[in-house]
Design a protein around this motif. Structure first.
Motif, PDB file in Angstrom:
ATOM      1  N   PRO B  38      -1.666   3.943  -1.630  1.00 31.86           N
ATOM      2  CA  PRO B  38      -3.033   3.608  -2.031  1.00 31.86           C
ATOM      3  C   PRO B  38      -4.019   3.998  -0.930  1.00 31.86           C
ATOM      4  CG  PRO B  38      -1.567   1.760  -2.471  1.00 31.86           C
ATOM      5  CD  PRO B  38      -0.761   2.781  -1.724  1.00 31.86           C
ATOM      6  N   GLU B  39      -5.165   4.507  -1.365  1.00 37.70           N
ATOM      7  CA  GLU B  39      -6.202   4.956  -0.418  1.00 37.70           C
ATOM      8  C   GLU B  39      -6.566   3.847   0.575  1.00 37.70           C
ATOM      9  OE1 GLU B  39      -7.207   8.048  -0.231  1.00 37.70           O
ATOM     10  OE2 GLU B  39      -8.690   7.651   1.337  1.00 37.70           O
ATOM     11  N   ALA B  40      -6.465   2.590   0.120  1.00 40.91           N
ATOM     12  CA  ALA B  40      -6.826   1.460   0.979  1.00 40.91           C
ATOM     13  C   ALA B  40      -6.034   1.451   2.288  1.00 40.91           C
ATOM     14  CB  ALA B  40      -6.606   0.146   0.230  1.00 40.91           C
ATOM     15  N   LEU B  41      -4.833   2.012   2.279  1.00 41.19           N
ATOM     16  CA  LEU B  41      -3.991   1.975   3.479  1.00 41.19           C
ATOM     17  C   LEU B  41      -4.220   3.149   4.428  1.00 41.19           C
ATOM     18  CD1 LEU B  41      -0.550   0.739   2.100  1.00 41.19           C
ATOM     19  CD2 LEU B  41      -2.130  -0.491   3.594  1.00 41.19           C
ATOM     20  N   ILE B  42      -4.933   4.170   3.962  1.00 42.49           N
ATOM     21  CA  ILE B  42      -5.107   5.373   4.783  1.00 42.49           C
ATOM     22  C   ILE B  42      -5.735   5.074   6.155  1.00 42.49           C
ATOM     23  CG2 ILE B  42      -6.280   7.622   4.922  1.00 42.49           C
ATOM     24  CD1 ILE B  42      -3.869   7.699   3.071  1.00 42.49           C
ATOM     25  N   PHE B 195       4.521  -3.805   1.496  1.00 39.98           N
ATOM     26  CA  PHE B 195       3.328  -2.966   1.332  1.00 39.98           C
ATOM     27  C   PHE B 195       2.194  -3.754   0.681  1.00 39.98           C
ATOM     28  CE2 PHE B 195       5.788   1.009   2.039  1.00 39.98           C
ATOM     29  CZ  PHE B 195       4.902   1.629   2.896  1.00 39.98           C
ATOM     30  N   ARG B 196       2.540  -4.624  -0.280  1.00 39.37           N
ATOM     31  CA  ARG B 196       1.497  -5.423  -0.952  1.00 39.37           C
ATOM     32  C   ARG B 196       0.847  -6.386   0.035  1.00 39.37           C
ATOM     33  NH1 ARG B 196       5.892  -6.011  -5.276  1.00 39.37           N
ATOM     34  NH2 ARG B 196       5.479  -4.212  -6.594  1.00 39.37           N
ATOM     35  N   VAL B 199      -1.481  -4.217   2.427  1.00 36.47           N
ATOM     36  CA  VAL B 199      -2.762  -3.761   1.880  1.00 36.47           C
ATOM     37  C   VAL B 199      -3.740  -4.940   1.784  1.00 36.47           C
ATOM     38  CG1 VAL B 199      -2.301  -3.993  -0.603  1.00 36.47           C
ATOM     39  CG2 VAL B 199      -3.774  -2.158   0.201  1.00 36.47           C
ATOM     40  N   THR B 200      -3.197  -6.148   1.674  1.00 32.09           N
ATOM     41  CA  THR B 200      -4.044  -7.342   1.567  1.00 32.09           C
ATOM     42  C   THR B 200      -4.507  -7.834   2.944  1.00 32.09           C
ATOM     43  OG1 THR B 200      -2.757  -7.949  -0.386  1.00 32.09           O
ATOM     44  CG2 THR B 200      -4.149  -9.664   0.566  1.00 32.09           C
ATOM     45  N   VAL B 202      -4.390  -6.068   6.040  1.00 34.99           N
ATOM     46  CA  VAL B 202      -4.279  -4.963   6.994  1.00 34.99           C
ATOM     47  C   VAL B 202      -5.153  -5.149   8.246  1.00 34.99           C
ATOM     48  CG1 VAL B 202      -5.993  -3.498   5.881  1.00 34.99           C
ATOM     49  CG2 VAL B 202      -4.047  -2.434   7.061  1.00 34.99           C
TER      50      VAL B 202
END
Lengths: 264, 413
Positions: B38-42, B195-196, B199-200, B202
């Protein structure tokens, strides 16, 4: 004009945001998914996203995980996803497929794009396909005449937003929060800022998803976005319903409330 | 590292990259690797990559890592000539790299100490990790306790039950263990759940990834922190035998101990590299973890690599008697080494691994991890092929204490 362009032009002319509903194929059953999506369209959804069930949905919260797991246990295949798209597109709603990248990769990008276009699909949303890895899919989609939607997130830098929107056609999906799919108590305040930052880089419509679950929240988001995306809240109601018909009745109530919300 | 008094160098950590064995700017090893997340993690991945890039050339970081490896992990680990075991390998000389002698009993400590130091540099106070058998979870909980970091471990509910002792160890070390009840309730689902969480959370959290898989830069960072295994072993083999080994053998699940053992030898063309995957109950049974030897190219957990998947890209659950090898993906650098022909990968069944497990215990008084026993079984076959003049280095990645429950059942002890 593409189906999506027509939808957003019409919504804009009505001075409202578009309502986008998500349901996975094969849930609550293969035919039940088409019936449920049709219910959403009749209740006021302008766009339907059909989820392609995947074994490792790492961006999804427990509600969607549960639904796609049931769908996979029911034996849902990509051919079923295409049939679902065909059934939903027949209602006249713009119909997209939301999928992680690996199923498309394995199926073959050109074949997937062609089959989706033939089923009447408007395009795809690919939440784990980054701009750097997206070229084969953008080429295949352009060849088949379908749209490619990618996601921006609150953590995205302006540079990343530009890279993502440059890959998008149809619309841009703005994830309202840092987290997975699922209804929340309130919609994250960061969403509005993200939409504004995204608009600085594109004229495409910007739709907001993640955490929208009530008509009030839909109205709140519709005040600053071109579209409101709702998934888990519908699925939760279907999971909680005693049977498929009751599930449809329940999501019709919510979808109508949401449709009012985007018109407020 | 093998030389007393020498400090770990930037070249020890990362190699010199001169042989084209470093990934490109997008984290690609040839067609493998990259980022499918997901882009959110980039931004978080970019931040980890940038902080690591700086750290690996920073004398203070190298010195801190070196100090922990020596005074806490117990490095350098020794080599052991196993002559009685070697008799069963056609007389080829088998030498073990004793990662089983490190603190916590497996090579995993190398990576977690490196990444825990990195977490401090990232300014984060919380680490999360996935674990299958519990070894990476225990190692992460250990490093978190040492450096005062909050620690949450995701572990499949099925694995929690199978490895109750490791769950207790993690709790004793102050970690929170979260049983994962979705999907197959094993390692791959624990990774999804981690990973979930990431992303929440980070902003506050580093995902202390346990193997050389996942999105860029994890395959590179974990490799570099595991690389010390081969760096030491290469020097030690020259000291012990006066030459390089003919072959290096290691077990491959996600692939971190194997890449750690292989990497310093990649430029040595005369040294064969052999990786051993878990063939479980055999290829035909469908119950195996033969990702490289029977899988196909796809994307899993953020990286393009070989994957066990069906014709529509759904992940197929793996099987191995060894939880550490029970994973349907593999690190992208192994995929690249396989396709380039530089390394060769084979399957070892549960039964073959357990026979080697028992043999090493009886001939050498060393109880290996069942993971490492796959490499031992492979070396027995390879020794017969290469002949009595050959020298084979086997990475004994961990010790077998954790496997006694499995051994009691398997051997009716």
């Amino acid at each position: 004009m593409t189906t999506l362009q027509t939808v957003f032009a019409k919504a804009k002319a009505d001075n409202r945001a578009a309502l986008v509903g998500y349901l996975p194929a094969g849930f609550p059953s293969k035919d039940g998914a088409v019936a449920a999506a049709t219910t959403l369209v009749e209740a006021g959804c302008d766009v339907i996203e059909i989820g392609l069930p995947y074994s490792d949905p790492l961006m999804d919260g427990p509600t969607i995980q549960d639904a796609v797991h049931r769908s996979l246990v029911n034996g849902t295949r990509i051919a079923d996803v295409m049939r679902t798209v065909e059934g939903v597109a027949a209602t006249g709603a713009a119909t997209l497929v939301m999928t992680y990248w690996n199923p498309i990769d394995k199926y073959g990008a050109e074949r997937f794009a062609r089959d989706l276009a033939n089923a009447g699909g408007a395009g795809t949303i690919t939440p784990d396909l980054t701009p750097e890895e997206s070229e084969p899919w953008r080429v295949a989609s352009a060849g088949a005449g379908i749209d490619t939607v990618f996601l921006v997130a609150p953590s995205s830098t302006d540079q990343r937003i530009k890279a993502v929107v440059d890959c998008c056609t149809g619309f841009v999906y703005a994830a309202s929060l840092m987290g997975v799919t699922g209804a929340r108590e309130s919609v994250n305040a960061a969403a509005e800022g993200l939409v504004q930052r995204t608009r600085a880089h594109t004229d495409l419509p910007v739709c907001v998803g993640l955490g929208v679950g009530t008509g009030g929240q839909a109205a709140e988001v519709a005040a600053y976005a071109d579209g409101v995306i709702v998934g888990s809240a519908f699925i939760r109601r279907m999971l909680d319903a005693p049977d498929e018909a009751a599930g449809r009745d329940s999501i019709a109530v919510l979808a109508k409330d949401m449709a009012k919300g985007v018109r407020r | 590292m093998a030389h007393e008094g020498s400090i770990l160098t930037a070249a020890d950590l990362a190699g010199n990259g001169a042989r084209g064995d470093d990934p490109d700017v997008h984290g690609k090893f040839g067609i493998f690797g990259g980022r499918y997340v997901p882009e959110a993690l980039i931004p978080a991945l970019d931040e980890v990559a940038a902080v690591y890039e700086k750290a690996k050339n920073d004398a203070q970081f190298l010195s801190e890592f070196d100090h922990l490896l020596r005074t806490y992990a117990g490095r350098p680990t020794t080599l052991t000539d196993v002559s009685r075991f070697s008799e069963q390998a056609g007389g080829a000389r088998i030498v073990l790299k004793r990662e089983d002698l490190t603190h916590t009993g497996a090579h995993k400590i190398n990576n977690v100490l490196g990444q825990a130091l990195l977490t401090k540099r990232l300014g984060k106070k919380r680490v999360i990790a996935e674990t299958g058998a519990g070894q990476h979870g225990v190692a992460t909980a250990t490093a978190a306790a040492l450096l005062g970091l909050e620690c949450v471990i995701y572990m499949g509910a099925v694995d929690c039950e199978r490895q109750a002792l490791n769950v207790a160890r993690m709790k004793l070390l102050g970690a929170t263990v979260v049983p994962v009840t979705n999907g197959s309730q094993t390692l791959k689902d624990a990774i999804n759940e981690a990973f979930r969480d990431w992303v929440t959370n980070v902003d506050t959290t580093h995902y202390l990834f346990g193997t050389v898989a996942g999105p860029h830069p994890f395959p590179e960072i974990v490799r570099d922190f595991a690389r010390i295994i081969g760096v030491e072993a290469r020097r030690q083999m020259l000291e012990l035998t006066g030459r390089l080994p003919d072959a290096v053998c290691a077990a491959v699940g996600g692939g971190s101990n194997a890449i750690g053992a292989f990497h310093a030898f990649i430029g040595d063309e005369g040294v064969q590299l052999h990786g051993y995957e878990a063939a479980g109950r055999g290829l035909e049974s469908g119950e195996h973890a033969l990702t490289l030897t029977s899988g196909s190219v796809g994307v899993l957990h953020g990286s393009r690599t070989y994957v066990l998947q069906d014709d529509e890209g759904q992940t197929i659950e793996s099987h191995s008697i060894s939880a550490g090898l029970d994973y349907p993906g593999v690190g992208p650098e192994h995929a690249w080494l396989k396709d380039s022909g530089r390394a060769v990968y084979h399957g070892v069944t549960d039964d073959e691994a357990m026979a080697a497990f028992s043999l090493l215990a009886r001939t050498e008084g060393i109880i290996p991890a069942i993971e490492s026993s796959h490499a031992l079984a492979g070396a027995l076959v390879l020794g017969r092929e290469l002949g009595p003049e050959a020298t084979i280095l086997v990475n004994l990645s961990g010790r077998g204490d954790k496997d006694m429950g499995t051994a009691m059942k398997y051997f009716n002890l």
